[in-house]
Design an enzyme around this catalytic site. Sequence first.
Site, mmCIF file in Angstrom:
data_model
loop_
_atom_site.group_PDB
_atom_site.id
_atom_site.type_symbol
_atom_site.label_atom_id
_atom_site.label_comp_id
_atom_site.label_asym_id
_atom_site.label_seq_id
_atom_site.Cartn_x
_atom_site.Cartn_y
_atom_site.Cartn_z
ATOM 1 N N GLY A 17 0.814 -1.209 0.000
ATOM 2 C CA GLY A 17 0.000 0.000 0.000
ATOM 3 C C GLY A 17 0.846 1.257 0.000
ATOM 4 O O GLY A 17 0.567 2.213 -0.731
ATOM 5 N N ASP A 18 1.891 1.271 0.812
ATOM 6 C CA ASP A 18 2.792 2.417 0.852
ATOM 7 C C ASP A 18 3.502 2.599 -0.486
ATOM 8 O O ASP A 18 3.655 3.720 -0.979
ATOM 9 C CB ASP A 18 3.834 2.228 1.958
ATOM 10 N N THR A 19 3.962 1.498 -1.056
ATOM 11 C CA THR A 19 4.711 1.589 -2.304
ATOM 12 C C THR A 19 3.821 2.054 -3.456
ATOM 13 O O THR A 19 4.240 2.873 -4.280
ATOM 14 C CB THR A 19 5.352 0.240 -2.633
ATOM 15 N N ALA A 25 3.445 5.696 -3.082
ATOM 16 C CA ALA A 25 4.678 6.382 -3.481
ATOM 17 C C ALA A 25 4.779 6.498 -4.990
ATOM 18 O O ALA A 25 5.161 7.551 -5.526
ATOM 19 C CB ALA A 25 5.890 5.639 -2.919
#
Length: 406
Positions: free
Chosen positions: A177-179, A182
Amino acid sequence: MTPKYYTAAPTPAALAGVRVIEMGQLIAGPFCGKTLGEFGADVVKIEAVGAGDPLRNWRLIKEGTSVWWQVQSRNKKSVALDLRQAEAQDIARRLIAEADVLIENFRPGTLEGWGLSPEALHALNPGLVILRISGYGQTGPYRDLPGFGVIGEAMGGLRHLTAEPGRVPVRVGVSIGDTLAALHGAIGVMMALYHRKVNGGAGQVIDVALHEAVFNCMESLIPEYSAFGAVREAAGSALPGIAPSNAYPCQDGWVLVAGNGDSIFKRLMATIGRQDLADDPQLADNAGRVARVAEIDAAIGRWTAERTVAQVMELLAAARVPAGKVYTAKDIAEDPHYQARDMLLTQRTRDGYELQVPGIVPKLSATPGTIRTSAPRLGDDTDAVLAEAGLTAEQIALLRSKGVIQ
């Protein structure tokens, strides 16, 4: 394997001359900064005095620092500021005033609390591109709730699908999810920079929510619900509505087979000795195969179970059927294809040891990404960056004595 090092960038690099101030921490914001830095952007990372980015201490530690940090923060400079102090906020404004891009992934309102609202920063620097990554975005009823990538994965619809039917949903083994957030942020930054340069536009704010980045990758989830009331459910290793595409058991592991193209399916069935299925008119297209997917999967599974992964891979490669084994870190590190495409590089850390790290994606033919510098120690570049911004040695020493900088 002979180590491969990337030490020199092409001239000019794709993002040469772009100055980025990174004020995020952990994963989403810093992964975006990493991506921009690999293609030549000058990335100045502002970290908290004392501890710095918590990622420095996440997962496995070598010589006092996470090896993850060595990848996430390559090509960056570290400036340590205590942004709770007004003097540190003044320094941040000074740096941001000369920047092209600001990246932050704090909870909404944090920048405003430091006197660094987008309105205030655009008054200083009208061309500034501000990327704000947060759990739920800068607006909406959930705006102020804390959100991490795993929560975004759940709200975005991904976690509901990552399980065997009827079993507890499991997480993807990385912070996907973070990637995804980003990468959406990096796309937004490049769009905004293009608009500023080519269309003469001003700076702007890019608002990326973790759950929206995940949701954007959920394919037909909502259209199917809208048109048919269909709620897609967990299906384990299968790809619902596409057949055959699944993981199948071998004598020594598992193999993934994607035989869902019409001609591919015929070649797959011929290879496993099921010409009857290859010639069956009901199975000539995907809709027919989906209706009989259990029968097809059972036939493939019986064939793979009598062979090793290597044998299955060899036979399916010869038949031009997409197939792959399930790679571990060891498999990746030893794979000749990874090596041939420079996806396994070697960095020398500032602690003096060498570390094999992932290569750079995407691959540009004229201006490829590079590893120019290893990840910094906390505050490694504070003095140099502040001197470049016009502070004297005496001013820097005074700020350090007051705990404003490190």
